[in-house]
Design a protein around this motif. Structure first.
Motif, PDB file in Angstrom:
ATOM      1  N   GLU A  92     100.677 -56.699 -46.706  1.00 53.13           N
ATOM      2  CA  GLU A  92      99.242 -56.916 -46.844  1.00 53.13           C
ATOM      3  C   GLU A  92      98.872 -57.069 -48.319  1.00 53.13           C
ATOM      4  O   GLU A  92      99.511 -56.485 -49.197  1.00 53.13           O
ATOM      5  N   PRO A  93      97.823 -57.858 -48.628  1.00 52.82           N
ATOM      6  CA  PRO A  93      97.338 -57.951 -50.011  1.00 52.82           C
ATOM      7  C   PRO A  93      96.883 -56.584 -50.510  1.00 52.82           C
ATOM      8  O   PRO A  93      96.446 -55.739 -49.720  1.00 52.82           O
ATOM      9  N   LEU A  94      96.986 -56.358 -51.814  1.00 54.39           N
ATOM     10  CA  LEU A  94      96.633 -55.058 -52.381  1.00 54.39           C
ATOM     11  C   LEU A  94      95.198 -54.663 -52.067  1.00 54.39           C
ATOM     12  O   LEU A  94      94.889 -53.490 -51.892  1.00 54.39           O
ATOM     13  N   THR A  95      94.308 -55.669 -52.031  1.00 54.55           N
ATOM     14  CA  THR A  95      92.895 -55.369 -51.767  1.00 54.55           C
ATOM     15  C   THR A  95      92.632 -55.009 -50.317  1.00 54.55           C
ATOM     16  O   THR A  95      91.548 -54.554 -49.975  1.00 54.55           O
ATOM     17  N   GLU A  96      93.626 -55.204 -49.458  1.00 52.79           N
ATOM     18  CA  GLU A  96      93.440 -54.942 -48.028  1.00 52.79           C
ATOM     19  C   GLU A  96      94.392 -53.867 -47.513  1.00 52.79           C
ATOM     20  O   GLU A  96      94.612 -53.757 -46.318  1.00 52.79           O
ATOM     21  N   ARG A  97      94.977 -53.068 -48.429  1.00 51.70           N
ATOM     22  CA  ARG A  97      95.889 -52.021 -47.999  1.00 51.70           C
ATOM     23  C   ARG A  97      95.143 -51.022 -47.110  1.00 51.70           C
ATOM     24  O   ARG A  97      94.058 -50.550 -47.463  1.00 51.70           O
ATOM     25  N   PRO A  98      95.730 -50.658 -45.983  1.00 48.86           N
ATOM     26  CA  PRO A  98      95.029 -49.820 -45.011  1.00 48.86           C
ATOM     27  C   PRO A  98      95.194 -48.323 -45.276  1.00 48.86           C
ATOM     28  O   PRO A  98      95.879 -47.897 -46.197  1.00 48.86           O
ATOM     29  N   ILE A  99      94.563 -47.538 -44.418  1.00 49.48           N
ATOM     30  CA  ILE A  99      94.713 -46.081 -44.404  1.00 49.48           C
ATOM     31  C   ILE A  99      95.693 -45.738 -43.281  1.00 49.48           C
ATOM     32  O   ILE A  99      95.579 -46.247 -42.171  1.00 49.48           O
ATOM     33  N   ILE A 100      96.643 -44.876 -43.592  1.00 47.85           N
ATOM     34  CA  ILE A 100      97.647 -44.484 -42.598  1.00 47.85           C
ATOM     35  C   ILE A 100      97.169 -43.244 -41.850  1.00 47.85           C
ATOM     36  O   ILE A 100      96.621 -42.314 -42.440  1.00 47.85           O
ATOM     37  N   ALA A 101      97.373 -43.226 -40.541  1.00 40.71           N
ATOM     38  CA  ALA A 101      96.986 -42.070 -39.719  1.00 40.71           C
ATOM     39  C   ALA A 101      98.035 -41.839 -38.636  1.00 40.71           C
ATOM     40  O   ALA A 101      98.807 -42.734 -38.300  1.00 40.71           O
TER      41      ALA A 101
END
Length: 265
Positions: A92-101
């Protein structure tokens, strides 16, 4: 005199035996046989230990070793899953890195409907966040508390996702089927589609960003009325979800496209 003495000893012996029998019967009744089992264990336990050649300390040591081995296997499994997830995130692009759960709750009665995650408002999660896993789309955050989130899965019967066929751009709505498969209802009566075609979210979707992988066409029914339908094999491991990633909701680029999903997910 001698005969009387022998007779009396005989009677005393009989009375003693009778008392022993009655007392034993009473004891068995009161303890429901527990004392007998205790005596049996006391007598046979040393023999069993000698036969097996294992001491009590050895048994405790073996149990602890098995516990540690189980923990190691579990940690290795979790590490592999996280490594796979991190590899997925790095694309993923750096600006769209998600939150892990992590999935921490799942009811047997709603196995294919929803899961509970271990993060919520305190971690910045909001209703409408998109949830993915290694393989593609998992669902949508439906409700949020300070420390947990509940996710509506794409396999839920209420779930409806606007999708497209990657090869031909044929479009339709994917509905959950409470299984590892979904039901795709096409807009066209005879769509340009075949078994094996890949399915992803479409630009028509108002809930999910376009281009998220969903699954693969498994079977087709082009004679179904009022519209052709297909069975879609879902890519994400919906059956045994463990770790997931969450993304803020993003609007698709073409706002003039119609909303193909019902207001209720």
């Amino acid at each position: 005199m001698f005969t009387t003495h022998r007779w009396w000893e005989h009677k005393v012996l009989q009375i003693g035996l009778l008392t022993l029998v009655v007392g034993s019967a009473w004891m068995l009744r009161q303890t429901q046989g527990a004392m007998v089992m205790e005596i049996y264990q006391a007598i046979t336990h040393p023999l069993q230990m000698l036969q097996l050649g294992i001491s009590h300390e050895d048994r405790i040591r073996d149990a602890r070793l098995l516990e540690l081995q189980t923990r190691i296997v579990d940690l290795e499994s979790q590490n592999q899953k996280l490594q796979s997830l991190l590899g997925y995130i790095e694309k993923e692009p750096l600006t769209e890195r998600p939150i892990i759960a992590r999935v921490v709750g799942r009811s047997a009665d709603h196995w294919w409907q929803q899961v509970t995650l271990n993060i919520g408002k305190n971690a910045g999660i909001k209703e409408g966040f998109v949830v993915k896993a290694d393989g593609g789309l998992v669902g949508l955050v439906e409700t949020v508390t300070p420390n947990t989130s509940r996710v509506l899965l794409v396999s839920d019967l209420k779930s409806q996702v606007g999708v497209t066929i990657s090869r031909t751009s044929a479009k339709g709505v994917l509905r959950g089927d409470s299984s590892v498969e979904g039901v795709l209802e096409f807009y066209e009566k005879v769509p340009n589609v075949k078994v094996g075609d890949l399915v992803s979210t479409s630009t028509y979707s108002q809930k999910f960003p376009a281009g998220v992988p969903v699954g693969r066409i498994k079977s087709l029914d082009l004679k179904k009325l009022p519209a052709s339908v297909a069975k879609v094999e879902l890519f994400p491991p919906i059956r045994y979800l463990d770790w997931v990633t969450l993304y803020p909701k993003t609007e698709n680029r073409d706002p003039e496209k119609p909303n193909v999903e019902n207001k209720q997910p």
